[in-house]
Design a protein around this motif. Structure first.
Motif, PDB file in Angstrom:
ATOM      1  N   LEU A 148       0.801  -1.231   0.000  1.00 31.47           N
ATOM      2  CA  LEU A 148       0.000   0.000   0.000  1.00 31.47           C
ATOM      3  C   LEU A 148       0.838   1.287   0.000  1.00 31.47           C
ATOM      4  N   PRO A 149       1.886   1.383   0.808  1.00 30.50           N
ATOM      5  CA  PRO A 149       2.691   2.622   0.770  1.00 30.50           C
ATOM      6  C   PRO A 149       3.305   2.860  -0.606  1.00 30.50           C
ATOM      7  N   MET A 150       3.587   1.773  -1.339  1.00 26.66           N
ATOM      8  CA  MET A 150       4.146   1.949  -2.697  1.00 26.66           C
ATOM      9  C   MET A 150       3.062   2.455  -3.640  1.00 26.66           C
ATOM     10  N   GLU A 151       1.841   1.998  -3.440  1.00 29.56           N
ATOM     11  CA  GLU A 151       0.749   2.472  -4.286  1.00 29.56           C
ATOM     12  C   GLU A 151       0.551   3.978  -4.072  1.00 29.56           C
ATOM     13  N   LYS A 152       0.640   4.385  -2.808  1.00 34.35           N
ATOM     14  CA  LYS A 152       0.503   5.798  -2.456  1.00 34.35           C
ATOM     15  C   LYS A 152       1.656   6.602  -3.093  1.00 34.35           C
ATOM     16  N   PHE A 153       2.861   6.029  -2.999  1.00 33.71           N
ATOM     17  CA  PHE A 153       4.029   6.687  -3.593  1.00 33.71           C
ATOM     18  C   PHE A 153       3.833   6.883  -5.097  1.00 33.71           C
ATOM     19  N   MET A 154       3.354   5.841  -5.779  1.00 37.00           N
ATOM     20  CA  MET A 154       3.148   5.925  -7.234  1.00 37.00           C
ATOM     21  C   MET A 154       2.103   6.997  -7.566  1.00 37.00           C
ATOM     22  N   ASN A 155       0.985   6.944  -6.843  1.00 33.12           N
ATOM     23  CA  ASN A 155      -0.138   7.836  -7.155  1.00 33.12           C
ATOM     24  C   ASN A 155       0.138   9.283  -6.780  1.00 33.12           C
ATOM     25  N   GLU A 156       0.920   9.475  -5.728  1.00 28.20           N
ATOM     26  CA  GLU A 156       1.129  10.849  -5.252  1.00 28.20           C
ATOM     27  C   GLU A 156       2.515  11.362  -5.638  1.00 28.20           C
ATOM     28  N   THR A 157       3.563  10.782  -5.040  1.00 24.96           N
ATOM     29  CA  THR A 157       4.911  11.324  -5.258  1.00 24.96           C
ATOM     30  C   THR A 157       5.366  11.207  -6.717  1.00 24.96           C
ATOM     31  N   LEU A 158       5.306   9.995  -7.257  1.00 23.17           N
ATOM     32  CA  LEU A 158       5.816   9.817  -8.634  1.00 23.17           C
ATOM     33  C   LEU A 158       4.958  10.595  -9.632  1.00 23.17           C
ATOM     34  N   ALA A 159       3.649  10.498  -9.511  1.00 27.72           N
ATOM     35  CA  ALA A 159       2.763  11.190 -10.451  1.00 27.72           C
ATOM     36  C   ALA A 159       3.019  12.704 -10.422  1.00 27.72           C
ATOM     37  N   ALA A 160       3.302  13.245  -9.230  1.00 28.53           N
ATOM     38  CA  ALA A 160       3.508  14.695  -9.091  1.00 28.53           C
ATOM     39  C   ALA A 160       4.782  15.169  -9.790  1.00 28.53           C
ATOM     40  N   THR A 161       5.723  14.250 -10.054  1.00 32.47           N
ATOM     41  CA  THR A 161       6.957  14.658 -10.747  1.00 32.47           C
ATOM     42  C   THR A 161       6.749  14.713 -12.264  1.00 32.47           C
ATOM     43  N   ASN A 162       5.578  14.332 -12.721  1.00 25.82           N
ATOM     44  CA  ASN A 162       5.236  14.342 -14.147  1.00 25.82           C
ATOM     45  C   ASN A 162       6.275  13.587 -14.989  1.00 25.82           C
ATOM     46  N   PRO A 163       6.337  12.253 -14.815  1.00 24.34           N
ATOM     47  CA  PRO A 163       7.399  11.477 -15.470  1.00 24.34           C
ATOM     48  C   PRO A 163       7.126  11.098 -16.928  1.00 24.34           C
ATOM     49  N   GLU A 164       6.165  11.755 -17.552  1.00 17.04           N
ATOM     50  CA  GLU A 164       5.805  11.420 -18.929  1.00 17.04           C
ATOM     51  C   GLU A 164       7.040  11.398 -19.841  1.00 17.04           C
ATOM     52  N   GLY A 165       7.139  10.351 -20.665  1.00 11.38           N
ATOM     53  CA  GLY A 165       8.237  10.249 -21.623  1.00 11.38           C
ATOM     54  C   GLY A 165       9.508   9.634 -21.051  1.00 11.38           C
ATOM     55  N   LYS A 166       9.569   9.452 -19.718  1.00 15.26           N
ATOM     56  CA  LYS A 166      10.777   8.841 -19.138  1.00 15.26           C
ATOM     57  C   LYS A 166      10.725   7.320 -19.316  1.00 15.26           C
ATOM     58  N   LEU A 167      11.925   6.731 -19.247  1.00 16.05           N
ATOM     59  CA  LEU A 167      12.026   5.284 -19.330  1.00 16.05           C
ATOM     60  C   LEU A 167      11.646   4.684 -17.969  1.00 16.05           C
ATOM     61  N   GLY A 168      10.823   3.642 -17.982  1.00 18.29           N
ATOM     62  CA  GLY A 168      10.402   2.995 -16.740  1.00 18.29           C
ATOM     63  C   GLY A 168      10.702   1.509 -16.755  1.00 18.29           C
ATOM     64  N   ALA A 169      10.867   0.948 -15.550  1.00 17.37           N
ATOM     65  CA  ALA A 169      10.997  -0.510 -15.417  1.00 17.37           C
ATOM     66  C   ALA A 169      10.377  -0.905 -14.086  1.00 17.37           C
ATOM     67  N   ALA A 170       9.734  -2.075 -14.066  1.00 17.68           N
ATOM     68  CA  ALA A 170       9.071  -2.533 -12.840  1.00 17.68           C
ATOM     69  C   ALA A 170       9.590  -3.913 -12.461  1.00 17.68           C
ATOM     70  N   PHE A 171       9.734  -4.135 -11.160  1.00 11.87           N
ATOM     71  CA  PHE A 171      10.278  -5.418 -10.702  1.00 11.87           C
ATOM     72  C   PHE A 171       9.768  -5.726  -9.301  1.00 11.87           C
ATOM     73  N   GLY A 172       9.998  -6.957  -8.864  1.00  8.84           N
ATOM     74  CA  GLY A 172       9.635  -7.297  -7.495  1.00  8.84           C
ATOM     75  C   GLY A 172       9.735  -8.784  -7.222  1.00  8.84           C
ATOM     76  N   SER A 173       9.979  -9.082  -5.968  1.00  9.15           N
ATOM     77  CA  SER A 173       9.973 -10.469  -5.510  1.00  9.15           C
ATOM     78  C   SER A 173       8.539 -10.860  -5.155  1.00  9.15           C
ATOM     79  N   TYR A 174       8.244 -12.153  -5.257  1.00  5.57           N
ATOM     80  CA  TYR A 174       6.892 -12.617  -4.942  1.00  5.57           C
ATOM     81  C   TYR A 174       6.932 -14.029  -4.406  1.00  5.57           C
ATOM     82  N   GLY A 175       5.757 -14.488  -3.930  1.00  3.37           N
ATOM     83  CA  GLY A 175       5.680 -15.831  -3.362  1.00  3.37           C
ATOM     84  C   GLY A 175       4.872 -16.787  -4.206  1.00  3.37           C
ATOM     85  N   TRP A 176       3.758 -16.339  -4.798  1.00  2.83           N
ATOM     86  CA  TRP A 176       2.947 -17.248  -5.613  1.00  2.83           C
ATOM     87  C   TRP A 176       2.201 -16.580  -6.762  1.00  2.83           C
ATOM     88  N   SER A 177       1.785 -15.329  -6.618  1.00  3.14           N
ATOM     89  CA  SER A 177       0.985 -14.758  -7.712  1.00  3.14           C
ATOM     90  C   SER A 177       1.704 -13.598  -8.416  1.00  3.14           C
TER      91      SER A 177
END
Ligand code: FMN
Length: 148
Positions: A64-93
């Motif tokens: 949840l804190p990451m969702e908040k970070f994405m929606n508020e902090t990252l969105a507010a920096t207006n990252p349009e056009g920047k290169l993005g990558a997503a990653f993460g560890s998981y257990g089953w899904s």
């Protein structure tokens, strides 16, 4: 050219991925920082040409804190056009990186496909895969700066 790798990790698995991705980026002489989202400053994001974001999956979502970070902090920096990558560890899904990539696309970022997901604690082979993603990020950045 600058890159930033931002992560949220409860027991260190996604953090280990973030550090390996950053070391791959650094190996191609691109300036990079791996930071916990708790410590990231908006100016670090503003300065970055590439932004990699990682979260482990909890209850079929990103934390949840990451969702908040994405929606508020990252969105507010207006990252349009920047290169993005997503990653993460998981257990089953492992939904979190997919959801992060989706949000990045909604913000107009150019997201590397596919996302990088690692089951539990990264093995040596997984660490190599994370470094490979870092190299890919650095090479894509260099290519963009040449064609810009
Ligand atoms: C309470 C709890 C809920 C979890 N929910 C999920 C889930 O819905 N899907 C999944 O793939 N993994 C789930 N996991 C597993 C974590 O994503 C996995 O342990 C991951 O390696 C943690 O990485 P981290 O140390 O970077 O936080 C859950 C783990 C816990 C403790």
């Amino acid at each position: 050219m600058k890159a930033i790798v931002i992560y949220l990790s409860t027991s260190g698995n996604t953090k280990a991925m973030a550090e390996a991705i950053a070391s791959g980026i650094e190996s191609k002489n691109v300036d990079v920082k791996a930071v916990s989202f708790y410590d990231v400053k908006p100016e670090d994001i503003n300065e970055a040409d590439a932004i990699a974001v990682g979260s482990s999956t909890f209850y079929y979502k990103m934390l949840l804190p990451m969702e908040k970070f994405m929606n508020e902090t990252l969105a507010a920096t207006n990252p349009e056009g920047k290169l993005g990558a997503a990653f993460g560890s998981y257990g089953w899904s492992g939904e979190a990186p997919i959801l992060i990539a989706e949000k990045m696309r909604e913000m107009g970022m150019n997201v590397i496909d596919p996302v990088l997901r690692i089951l539990h604690k990264p093995t040596d082979k997984d660490v190599q895969e994370c470094k490979r993603l870092g190299i890919d990020i650095a090479e894509k950045l260099k290519h963009r700066s040449k064609t810009a």
